[in-house]
Design a protein around this motif. Structure first.
Motif, PDB file in Angstrom:
ATOM      1  N   UNK A 174       5.419 -14.811   5.574  1.00  0.00           N
ATOM      2  CA  UNK A 174       5.993 -14.283   4.338  1.00  0.00           C
ATOM      3  C   UNK A 174       6.968 -13.197   4.791  1.00  0.00           C
ATOM      4  N   UNK A 175       8.258 -13.523   4.761  1.00  0.00           N
ATOM      5  CA  UNK A 175       9.276 -12.632   5.321  1.00  0.00           C
ATOM      6  C   UNK A 175       9.968 -11.893   4.182  1.00  0.00           C
TER       7      UNK A 175
ATOM      8  N   UNK B 280       2.656 -11.339   7.329  1.00  0.00           N
ATOM      9  CA  UNK B 280       3.729 -10.705   6.572  1.00  0.00           C
ATOM     10  C   UNK B 280       4.684 -10.053   7.563  1.00  0.00           C
ATOM     11  N   UNK B 281       5.966 -10.335   7.404  1.00  0.00           N
ATOM     12  CA  UNK B 281       6.986  -9.708   8.244  1.00  0.00           C
ATOM     13  C   UNK B 281       7.878  -8.901   7.309  1.00  0.00           C
TER      14      UNK B 281
ATOM     15  N   UNK C 269       3.578  -4.185  -2.433  1.00  0.00           N
ATOM     16  CA  UNK C 269       2.750  -4.875  -3.426  1.00  0.00           C
ATOM     17  C   UNK C 269       2.591  -6.352  -3.060  1.00  0.00           C
ATOM     18  N   UNK C 270       3.683  -6.971  -2.639  1.00  0.00           N
ATOM     19  CA  UNK C 270       3.619  -8.385  -2.247  1.00  0.00           C
ATOM     20  C   UNK C 270       2.700  -8.538  -1.030  1.00  0.00           C
ATOM     21  N   UNK C 271       2.849  -7.628  -0.070  1.00  0.00           N
ATOM     22  CA  UNK C 271       2.019  -7.691   1.135  1.00  0.00           C
ATOM     23  C   UNK C 271       0.539  -7.506   0.793  1.00  0.00           C
ATOM     24  N   UNK C 272       0.260  -6.574  -0.085  1.00  0.00           N
ATOM     25  CA  UNK C 272      -1.129  -6.331  -0.485  1.00  0.00           C
ATOM     26  C   UNK C 272      -1.693  -7.592  -1.146  1.00  0.00           C
TER      27      UNK C 272
ATOM     28  N   UNK D 111       8.362  -4.791  11.049  1.00  0.00           N
ATOM     29  CA  UNK D 111       6.916  -4.672  11.269  1.00  0.00           C
ATOM     30  C   UNK D 111       6.257  -5.973  10.838  1.00  0.00           C
ATOM     31  N   UNK D 112       5.217  -6.334  11.572  1.00  0.00           N
ATOM     32  CA  UNK D 112       4.512  -7.586  11.311  1.00  0.00           C
ATOM     33  C   UNK D 112       3.037  -7.266  11.047  1.00  0.00           C
TER      34      UNK D 112
END
Ligand code: ADP
Ligand code: MG
Length: 154
Positions: free
Chosen positions: A99-100, A71-72, A41-44, A61-62
């Protein structure tokens, strides 16, 4: 704070859309707690498109995100010892516009960055569709948007 899956996803999307980078988020909780649901959700929210498979075996995964952001997503469940982190490029993480997000951050032990948020997810009982969300600030990370969560329905 207790959140349904829908509300957790909504909060995650808010975080991803508004958070200042770089930022490091530790996602804690047992298997099935919802760490990957929140990470996706954060990645989206940050603009990642397409599928996000679990980094169970690759550990990392990056993904390209909005603008210069990346995003990592790490899952350290299978990390055998903290020293394996160097092979993942751990020391370089959390720079530029990254954003890790790290599932099982406790596996990194003392190598966790001093500025981060730890987000702990717990099911109140087996099979529950709610999750208790506890957020701890460590050091001086950027502000975590939408927390406490404002729940918008409708
Ligand atoms: N409130 C909730 N928040 C997040 N996930 C939930 C919630 N309620 C039920 N679930 C379910 O719990 C599971 C969480 O899986 P996942 O995110 O892969 O866990 P983890 O990465 O912590 O092992 C998913 O099947 C999801 O549908
Ligand atoms: Mg997971």
């Amino acid at each position: 704070m207790m959140l349904s899956e829908r509300d957790l996803i909504h909060w995650g999307e808010q975080v991803g859309a508004a958070v200042e980078l770089p930022i490091f988020l530790g996602l804690r909780g047992q298997l099935g707690a919802g760490k990957s649901v929140l990470a996706r959700a954060i990645a989206r929210g940050a603009g990642v498109e397409g599928a996000m498979p679990s980094p169970t075996f690759n550990l990392l995964f990056r993904y390209p995100a909005r603008g210069e952001a990346e995003v990592v997503h790490l899952d350290l469940y299978r990390l055998r010892e903290p020293d394996e982190l160097w092979e993942l490029g751990w020391e370089e993480l959390g720079q530029d516009a990254e954003l890790v997000m790290v599932e099982w951050p406790e596996r990194a032990g003392e190598h966790l960055p001093g500025d981060r948020w730890d987000i702990h997810l717990t099911a109140p009982e087996p099979g529950s569709s709610l999750r208790m969300v506890q957020v701890h600030r460590v050091g001086a990370p950027p502000h975590l948007p939408g927390f406490p969560v404002t729940l918008e329905r409708g």
